[in-house]
Design an enzyme around this catalytic site. Structure first.
Site, PDB file in Angstrom:
ATOM      1  N   LYS A  53     -10.789  -4.652  -2.335  1.00  0.00           N
ATOM      2  CA  LYS A  53      -9.800  -5.008  -1.310  1.00  0.00           C
ATOM      3  C   LYS A  53     -10.348  -4.687   0.075  1.00  0.00           C
ATOM      4  O   LYS A  53     -10.181  -5.473   1.014  1.00  0.00           O
ATOM      5  CB  LYS A  53      -8.477  -4.280  -1.586  1.00  0.00           C
ATOM      6  CG  LYS A  53      -7.766  -4.845  -2.807  1.00  0.00           C
ATOM      7  CD  LYS A  53      -6.559  -4.040  -3.273  1.00  0.00           C
ATOM      8  CE  LYS A  53      -6.039  -4.629  -4.587  1.00  0.00           C
ATOM      9  NZ  LYS A  53      -4.911  -3.921  -5.165  1.00  0.00           N
ATOM     10  N   GLN A  97      -1.738   1.451  -4.650  1.00  0.00           N
ATOM     11  CA  GLN A  97      -2.474   0.993  -5.833  1.00  0.00           C
ATOM     12  C   GLN A  97      -1.863   1.595  -7.096  1.00  0.00           C
ATOM     13  O   GLN A  97      -1.604   2.802  -7.160  1.00  0.00           O
ATOM     14  CB  GLN A  97      -3.956   1.382  -5.697  1.00  0.00           C
ATOM     15  CG  GLN A  97      -4.854   0.811  -6.768  1.00  0.00           C
ATOM     16  CD  GLN A  97      -4.947  -0.727  -6.734  1.00  0.00           C
ATOM     17  OE1 GLN A  97      -4.846  -1.336  -5.685  1.00  0.00           O
ATOM     18  NE2 GLN A  97      -5.141  -1.330  -7.881  1.00  0.00           N
ATOM     19  N   ASP A 120       2.237  -6.902  -1.749  1.00  0.00           N
ATOM     20  CA  ASP A 120       2.043  -7.068  -3.194  1.00  0.00           C
ATOM     21  C   ASP A 120       3.151  -7.946  -3.771  1.00  0.00           C
ATOM     22  O   ASP A 120       2.993  -8.494  -4.864  1.00  0.00           O
ATOM     23  CB  ASP A 120       2.113  -5.699  -3.898  1.00  0.00           C
ATOM     24  CG  ASP A 120       0.737  -5.144  -4.241  1.00  0.00           C
ATOM     25  OD1 ASP A 120      -0.212  -5.936  -4.409  1.00  0.00           O
ATOM     26  OD2 ASP A 120       0.629  -3.907  -4.345  1.00  0.00           O
TER      27      ASP A 120
HETATM   28  N1  GUN Z   1      -2.929  -2.420 -10.033  1.00  0.00           N
HETATM   29  C1  GUN Z   1      -3.389  -3.503 -10.721  1.00  0.00           C
HETATM   30  N2  GUN Z   1      -3.142  -4.637 -10.041  1.00  0.00           N
HETATM   31  C2  GUN Z   1      -2.520  -4.269  -8.896  1.00  0.00           C
HETATM   32  C3  GUN Z   1      -2.035  -5.000  -7.780  1.00  0.00           C
HETATM   33  O1  GUN Z   1      -2.096  -6.237  -7.699  1.00  0.00           O
HETATM   34  N3  GUN Z   1      -1.473  -4.253  -6.794  1.00  0.00           N
HETATM   35  C4  GUN Z   1      -1.369  -2.899  -6.866  1.00  0.00           C
HETATM   36  N4  GUN Z   1      -0.773  -2.259  -5.854  1.00  0.00           N
HETATM   37  N5  GUN Z   1      -1.809  -2.195  -7.887  1.00  0.00           N
HETATM   38  C5  GUN Z   1      -2.383  -2.887  -8.894  1.00  0.00           C
END
Ligand code: GUN
Length: 287
Positions: A53, A97, A120
């Site tokens: 990211k 996350q 998200d």
């Molecule tokens: N953990 C696995 N996929 C994601 C996601 O798309 N966003 C977040 N915040 N955590 C994750």
């Protein structure tokens, strides 16, 4: 002949467009678009995702604000950080996350992110807006990336039979809503579904999001179907593979996404897109 959908290429093209937006945003607003990523604990997969990211932010020209907390952090301290980060005006999107260490209350922590910074798209409000087919909803990144792939490949969804295998809050549920909003006839399958093979074999568009290696076999796929693989699994030799048995299915379908290089790159790109969209809305500029 089956077309293998190149998620990396689509992703790179969209990132280029977002870079143009991010540069013009800075000219208009005097700052970069900002994304905060909060990582709690030391889950190795999460560390990789978070690094990806950050790299995507660099590529698009989004300023990333990274916050890490140790796995023993208290609920109060975690909440305090999320509150402080969300109040920062230089930050357009905030993600925590997942998964979080077991002792933390995920629902409480995630609910602190205001809807306008929920890039998200996991909040109850954004999921509700999506269920209402409200264009203002922020959609979860993986399903949104899949819709973009279908659109960019010129695959018409309207009136098609779409089958989504998996009902998770992050993929299956929002995926089924996006397909429904695009006028598909949607069936959602899960562990209690009867005759799964038969239901899948009726799909014009089949989305596999079960988290089981090579679960979807050729017998479950209709001739000429579009097959989308959300899986990130390991096969019996420890090699990365998807939820679809790619080798057998690719001879039968019209389109398929590979693993890696299909849906995966689009997920992070859609996070960049949602962040730019949030910045545009918060500052009343066009994306
Ligand atoms: N953990 C696995 N996929 C994601 C996601 O798309 N966003 C977040 N915040 N955590 C994750």
């Amino acid at each position: 002949m089956c077309k293998i959908i190149d998620g990396k290429r689509h992703s790179a093209e969209i990132r280029d467009e977002l870079r143009t937006f991010a540069d013009s945003f800075e000219k208009k607003c005097g700052r970069r678009v900002g994304l905060a990523v909060i990582l709690i604990g030391d889950d190795p997969a999460s560390q990789v995702y978070v690094r990806n990211k950050e790299k995507a932010c660099e590529e698009v020209g989004i300023k990333s604000f990274m916050y890490t907390l140790g796995k023993e952090v208290s609920q109060e301290d975690a909440e305090e950080l999320v509150r402080t980060v969300c109040e920062d005006d230089a930050i357009d999107g905030v993600i925590v996350q997942l998964p979080l260490p077991g002792h933390l209350d995920r629902k409480k922590i995630c609910s602190l992110i205001p809807v306008e910074k929920d890039v998200d798209g996991f909040s109850a409000e954004n999921m509700g807006l999506l269920a209402l087919n409200d264009g203002g909803a922020v959609s979860a990144c993986t399903p949104l990336g899949i819709m973009k792939l279908l659109e960019r490949e010129g695959i018409d969804v309207s009136g098609k039979n779409a089958v989504v295998v998996g009902r998770s809050a992050i993929v299956g549920r929002p995926m089924s809503l996006l397909l429904l909003n695009a006028d598909a006839t949607v069936t959602v399958c899960h562990s209690k579904t009867k005759d799964l093979e038969k239901v899948c074999a009726g799909a014009d568009i089949l989305v596999a999001a079960v988290g089981r290696p090579k679960f979807i076999t050729a017998a479950m796929v209709k001739e000429g179907a579009v097959v989308i693989d959300v899986g990130m699994d390991r096969d019996e030799n420890g090699k990365l593979c998807g939820d679809v048995d790619f080798e057998s299915v690719k001879g039968k379908c019209s389109y398929i996404t590979p693993v890696p290089g299909g849906v995966g790159p689009m997920t992070v790109t859609m996070l960049m897109y949602n962040t730019c969209r949030s910045a545009a809305r918060r500052n009343d500029v066009r994306l």
